[in-house]
Design a protein around this motif. Structure first.
Motif, PDB file in Angstrom:
ATOM      1  N   ASN A  64      -9.384 -13.222   7.493  1.00  0.00           N
ATOM      2  CA  ASN A  64      -8.654 -13.494   6.103  1.00  0.00           C
ATOM      3  C   ASN A  64      -8.549 -12.359   6.170  1.00  0.00           C
ATOM      4  N   ARG A  65      -7.226 -12.561   6.794  1.00  0.00           N
ATOM      5  CA  ARG A  65      -5.738 -11.759   6.510  1.00  0.00           C
ATOM      6  C   ARG A  65      -4.971 -12.391   5.247  1.00  0.00           C
ATOM      7  N   HIS A  66      -4.858 -13.267   5.004  1.00  0.00           N
ATOM      8  CA  HIS A  66      -4.593 -13.797   3.527  1.00  0.00           C
ATOM      9  C   HIS A  66      -5.086 -13.506   2.425  1.00  0.00           C
ATOM     10  N   LYS A  67      -6.011 -12.719   2.870  1.00  0.00           N
ATOM     11  CA  LYS A  67      -6.703 -12.256   1.458  1.00  0.00           C
ATOM     12  C   LYS A  67      -6.142 -10.639   1.139  1.00  0.00           C
ATOM     13  N   ILE A  68      -5.683  -9.910   2.154  1.00  0.00           N
ATOM     14  CA  ILE A  68      -5.468  -8.775   2.181  1.00  0.00           C
ATOM     15  C   ILE A  68      -4.417  -8.077   1.844  1.00  0.00           C
ATOM     16  N   LYS A  69      -4.923  -7.811   0.453  1.00  0.00           N
ATOM     17  CA  LYS A  69      -3.883  -6.380  -0.402  1.00  0.00           C
ATOM     18  C   LYS A  69      -2.901  -4.861  -0.688  1.00  0.00           C
ATOM     19  N   GLY A  70      -3.836  -4.466   0.430  1.00  0.00           N
ATOM     20  CA  GLY A  70      -3.826  -3.239   0.860  1.00  0.00           C
ATOM     21  C   GLY A  70      -4.680  -2.449   1.541  1.00  0.00           C
ATOM     22  N   ALA A  71      -4.938  -1.348   1.066  1.00  0.00           N
ATOM     23  CA  ALA A  71      -6.116  -0.651   2.187  1.00  0.00           C
ATOM     24  C   ALA A  71      -5.457   0.839   1.124  1.00  0.00           C
ATOM     25  N   ILE A  72      -6.337   2.136   1.136  1.00  0.00           N
ATOM     26  CA  ILE A  72      -6.914   2.927   0.822  1.00  0.00           C
ATOM     27  C   ILE A  72      -6.727   3.907   2.640  1.00  0.00           C
ATOM     28  N   VAL A  73      -6.264   5.205   2.123  1.00  0.00           N
ATOM     29  CA  VAL A  73      -7.281   6.373   3.310  1.00  0.00           C
ATOM     30  C   VAL A  73      -6.840   7.065   2.351  1.00  0.00           C
ATOM     31  N   THR A  74      -8.784   8.241   3.151  1.00  0.00           N
ATOM     32  CA  THR A  74      -9.268   9.032   2.380  1.00  0.00           C
ATOM     33  C   THR A  74      -9.127  10.585   2.798  1.00  0.00           C
ATOM     34  N   HIS A  75      -8.505   9.922   4.313  1.00  0.00           N
ATOM     35  CA  HIS A  75      -7.524  11.848   4.690  1.00  0.00           C
ATOM     36  C   HIS A  75      -7.324  11.636   6.148  1.00  0.00           C
ATOM     37  N   GLY A  76      -7.045  12.430   7.360  1.00  0.00           N
ATOM     38  CA  GLY A  76      -6.090  11.977   8.358  1.00  0.00           C
ATOM     39  C   GLY A  76      -7.296  12.086   9.328  1.00  0.00           C
ATOM     40  N   HIS A  77      -8.119  12.355   9.237  1.00  0.00           N
ATOM     41  CA  HIS A  77      -9.479  12.136  11.162  1.00  0.00           C
ATOM     42  C   HIS A  77      -8.552  11.216  11.141  1.00  0.00           C
ATOM     43  N   GLU A  78      -8.916  11.152  12.687  1.00  0.00           N
ATOM     44  CA  GLU A  78      -8.564   9.757  14.033  1.00  0.00           C
ATOM     45  C   GLU A  78     -10.070   9.023  13.396  1.00  0.00           C
ATOM     46  N   ASP A  79     -11.359   9.632  13.463  1.00  0.00           N
ATOM     47  CA  ASP A  79     -12.361   9.081  12.907  1.00  0.00           C
ATOM     48  C   ASP A  79     -12.160   7.734  11.195  1.00  0.00           C
ATOM     49  N   HIS A  80     -10.854   8.058  10.671  1.00  0.00           N
ATOM     50  CA  HIS A  80     -10.465   7.317   9.748  1.00  0.00           C
ATOM     51  C   HIS A  80      -9.043   6.355   9.712  1.00  0.00           C
ATOM     52  N   ARG A 122       3.006   4.131   1.038  1.00  0.00           N
ATOM     53  CA  ARG A 122       3.148   5.345   0.249  1.00  0.00           C
ATOM     54  C   ARG A 122       1.686   6.691  -0.514  1.00  0.00           C
ATOM     55  N   THR A 123       2.461   7.898  -0.539  1.00  0.00           N
ATOM     56  CA  THR A 123       1.626   9.013  -0.705  1.00  0.00           C
ATOM     57  C   THR A 123       1.154   9.084  -2.002  1.00  0.00           C
ATOM     58  N   VAL A 124       0.211   9.938  -2.711  1.00  0.00           N
ATOM     59  CA  VAL A 124      -0.659   9.890  -3.357  1.00  0.00           C
ATOM     60  C   VAL A 124      -1.013  11.188  -3.715  1.00  0.00           C
ATOM     61  N   ARG A 125      -1.219  11.896  -5.221  1.00  0.00           N
ATOM     62  CA  ARG A 125      -1.518  13.330  -5.206  1.00  0.00           C
ATOM     63  C   ARG A 125      -2.753  13.164  -6.059  1.00  0.00           C
ATOM     64  N   PRO A 126      -3.590  14.151  -5.679  1.00  0.00           N
ATOM     65  CA  PRO A 126      -4.524  14.165  -6.900  1.00  0.00           C
ATOM     66  C   PRO A 126      -4.715  13.226  -8.097  1.00  0.00           C
ATOM     67  N   ARG A 127      -5.478  12.717  -9.079  1.00  0.00           N
ATOM     68  CA  ARG A 127      -5.757  12.530 -10.452  1.00  0.00           C
ATOM     69  C   ARG A 127      -4.580  10.637  -9.969  1.00  0.00           C
ATOM     70  N   ASP A 128      -3.703  11.243  -9.329  1.00  0.00           N
ATOM     71  CA  ASP A 128      -2.534   9.806  -8.903  1.00  0.00           C
ATOM     72  C   ASP A 128      -4.136   8.003  -8.858  1.00  0.00           C
ATOM     73  N   THR A 129      -3.513   7.471  -9.848  1.00  0.00           N
ATOM     74  CA  THR A 129      -4.074   5.838 -10.038  1.00  0.00           C
ATOM     75  C   THR A 129      -3.327   5.398  -9.819  1.00  0.00           C
ATOM     76  N   VAL A 130      -3.455   4.277  -8.435  1.00  0.00           N
ATOM     77  CA  VAL A 130      -2.812   2.849  -8.339  1.00  0.00           C
ATOM     78  C   VAL A 130      -3.701   1.914  -8.093  1.00  0.00           C
ATOM     79  N   GLN A 131      -2.696  -0.099  -8.246  1.00  0.00           N
ATOM     80  CA  GLN A 131      -3.152  -1.263  -8.509  1.00  0.00           C
ATOM     81  C   GLN A 131      -2.981  -2.054  -7.577  1.00  0.00           C
ATOM     82  N   ILE A 132      -3.910  -2.629  -6.725  1.00  0.00           N
ATOM     83  CA  ILE A 132      -4.012  -3.044  -5.236  1.00  0.00           C
ATOM     84  C   ILE A 132      -4.359  -4.974  -5.731  1.00  0.00           C
ATOM     85  N   GLY A 133      -3.390  -5.572  -6.193  1.00  0.00           N
ATOM     86  CA  GLY A 133      -3.478  -6.697  -6.102  1.00  0.00           C
ATOM     87  C   GLY A 133      -4.114  -7.142  -7.613  1.00  0.00           C
TER      88      GLY A 133
END
Length: 592
Positions: A64-80, A122-133
């Protein structure tokens, strides 16, 4: 169907992180759009010989790669984030949003893997809001964890808000002064949250997780009491812990040598971004500390989990080229073993003690605290968000079950929550939550070559080699169906009561028997007098007979490597036939 249910369902699919610790990967899908939340890796179990990294099966995303609009990352641990460089080799992710520190770590990984052009970070700061798709809007909410720059997220969808806690604890005295934004969570709770997905790691532990700051006085005491060198190991990504250790090194007039690639990498990025503040003069290369008294040295090293190739493991095994344990060294384990690593850690501690080190380890020492919230913090997360539906995530099965019971005690009805497996497709509407179906959800294994996935068949072969060893048989066969030279036998890792000379004799007899009984099945004489041999079929017959022999004589199931040398040029016309008949007659006389 009511108007409320006329909209498409929101699909939530965890591809990793459930009923396990590690490889956290979650898919959110609405209509024809997909966003990905985190994409981590896991670490191999003892039976995964040669495997260094475990990834989730991403067949569903590949399809379903054609559906992928983006990704969000919560933090920098390897298991994430550790799986992202591998996944980008299979499909593009148009854009990835995440905190500065995670993005800095990820940028280096992508460049090293040669896939930095497959996405935009793209980096974000606390309370930043981003639109994906068209359907997803994501707000990043500061939380507290064992790594700096960590977030919970509020995902606005056409059906309502889904809050994902990320990894969290509620630390009221954070080392970096960045407090959990509980107010923002409460504001979302006031407006109404459709579903909460929350970290379950410490769901079995009553009370609160101690603050990271509580470690400082205990580390201070241990380092001040050390008579010689201090070797300290912790998770390389624990920036808060590293910051405290560096402050204590300066306080106690110790220079710091850093050992281990991941530790060096994290400290460099953390200093560049201002999460660690210290003078350059605090650090010294390994070769320079030889000229400094032992009481003036602190060595920061990887290996807190007993990883075989980590620096501390090599030091414990006496294999490190530059560091040897000395009588009077103090080794501090400022980390607890994660599930599955206890034996490796204990073995490392034993080896260090045997060489004369004073090893400080264990929960009672107060030199480590978890980065995950316990039951009371999980209750507070539920109380603030007041979700309609609840999904416990990030944990082993018993943790998910216990977290669901905590949620029930907070007033969430059992029918409004699901305990799900990796691959389950959860469908959310404004009025319901259910498991609709499943998608592929296995694992993909990567070895040290990092060049491709280790197939199940290869892993099974490695397991068989580890258990039963390998037998190599080499034989040369001539055109007339006779052994041109004595067969060679080699055993590697094979335990057997039979003498090698006897086994070699039995192997030679088995080869002769196959040739006597079956040569005519595989050799055909042509009208022009030449001979045509089905060498492939003959090889297979040899292998079948030799495997039967080895199972009978060795009473095990070793891997067989059979090497058969065949002649390059065909024999002269009629010569092979004459030699064949002569050999057959000789065999017949022997048999009679």
């Amino acid at each position: 169907m009511s108007n409320l249910d006329s909209k498409p369902a929101l699909k939530i699919i965890a591809l990793g992180g459930l009923h396990e610790i590690g490889k956290n990967t979650c898919v959110f899908e609405y209509d024809d759009e997909i966003i990905l939340l985190d994409a981590g890796l896991g670490f191999p179990s003892d039976g995964m010989h040669g495997v260094t990294i475990v990834l989730p099966d991403l067949t569903y995303l590949r399809e379903n790669r054609h559906k992928i609009k983006g990704a969000i990352v919560t933090h920098g641990h390897e298991d994430h984030i550790g799986g992202i460089p591998f996944h980008l080799k299979q499909f593009d992710i148009p854009v990835m949003y995440g905190p500065r520190f995670a993005m800095a770590l990820l940028q280096g990984k992508l460049e090293e893997a040669g896939v930095s052009d497959r996405t935009e970070l793209r980096t974000v700061r606390p309370r930043d809001t981003v639109q994906i798709g068209n359907y997803f809007s994501v707000e990043f909410i500061r939380n507290t964890h064992s790594i700096c720059d960590s977030f919970s997220v509020a995902i606005q969808t056409p059906l309502g808000v889904v809050v994902h806690s990320g990894d969290f604890k509620i630390d009221h005295t954070p080392v970096d002064g960045e407090y959990f934004d509980l107010q923002r969570l409460a504001e979302y709770g006031e407006k109404g949250i459709l579903c909460l997905m929350s970290d379950s790691t410490n769901s079995e532990v009553p009370g609160f997780t101690p603050s990271e700051s509580s470690v400082y006085p205990n580390l201070d005491r241990v380092i001040s009491e050390a008579k010689g060198r201090v070797l300290l190991t912790t998770f390389a990504s624990s920036v808060h812990r590293l910051n405290m250790v560096l402050e204590l090194a300066k306080k106690h007039n110790r220079v710091v040598a850093v050992v281990g690639r991941s530790m060096l990498n994290v400290i460099a990025h953390a200093r560049n971004l201002g999460y660690i503040k210290c003078e350059d003069s605090l650090f010294q290369p390994l070769h320079a500390i030889r000229n400094i008294s032992d009481r003036g040295v602190l060595i920061l090293t990887t290996g807190s989990q007993g990883e075989p190739m980590a620096a501390l493991s090599r030091i414990a095994n006496g294999e490190h080229r530059k560091i040897k344990i000395r009588q009077g060294d103090t080794v501090i384990f400022s980390a607890n073993p994660i599930p599955g690593n206890t034996i490796a850690v204990v073995n490392t501690i034993d080896k260090l003690m045997q060489q004369g080190a004073n090893v400080i380890y264990g929960r009672h020492q107060g030199i480590h605290v978890s980065g995950h919230g316990c039951q009371e913090e999980q209750k507070l997360m539920i109380a603030l968000t007041r979700p309609k539906f609840f999904l416990p995530v990030h944990g082993e099965h018993r943790m998910l079950v216990r977290h669901s019971k905590t949620a029930q005690s907070m007033g969430i009805p059992p029918e409004n929550m699901q305990i799900i497996n990796n691959g389950d497709v959860v469908e959310l509407t404004e009025n319901s939550i259910r498991i609709a179906n499943r998608v592929p959800s296995g694992i993909e294994l990567v070895d040290s070559s990092r060049s491709g996935v280790v197939k199940d068949s290869v892993l099974q072969e490695r397991q068989q080699l580890a258990v039963d060893g390998v037998v190599t048989v080499a034989v040369a066969i001539d055109w007339d169906g006779v052994v041109a030279a004595k067969p060679e036998l080699h055993l590697r890792g094979v335990v057997t009561s039979i003498e090698p000379e006897e086994l070699q004799t039995k192997v030679a007899e088995a080869i002769e028997s196959v040739l006597y009984k079956s040569w005519s099945e595989f050799a055909a004489f042509l009208e022009d007098g030449n001979i045509e041999v089905n060498w492939k079929g003959l090889r297979q017959q040899f292998e079948r007979e030799l495997k039967r022999l080895l199972r009978r004589k060795i009473q095990g199931n070793p891997s067989l490597v059979f090497l058969m040398q065949t002649p390059q040029e065909p024999p002269a016309v009629f010569q092979a036939k004459e030699r064949h008949y002569a050999r057959s007659a000789a065999r017949a006389r022997v048999a009679f």
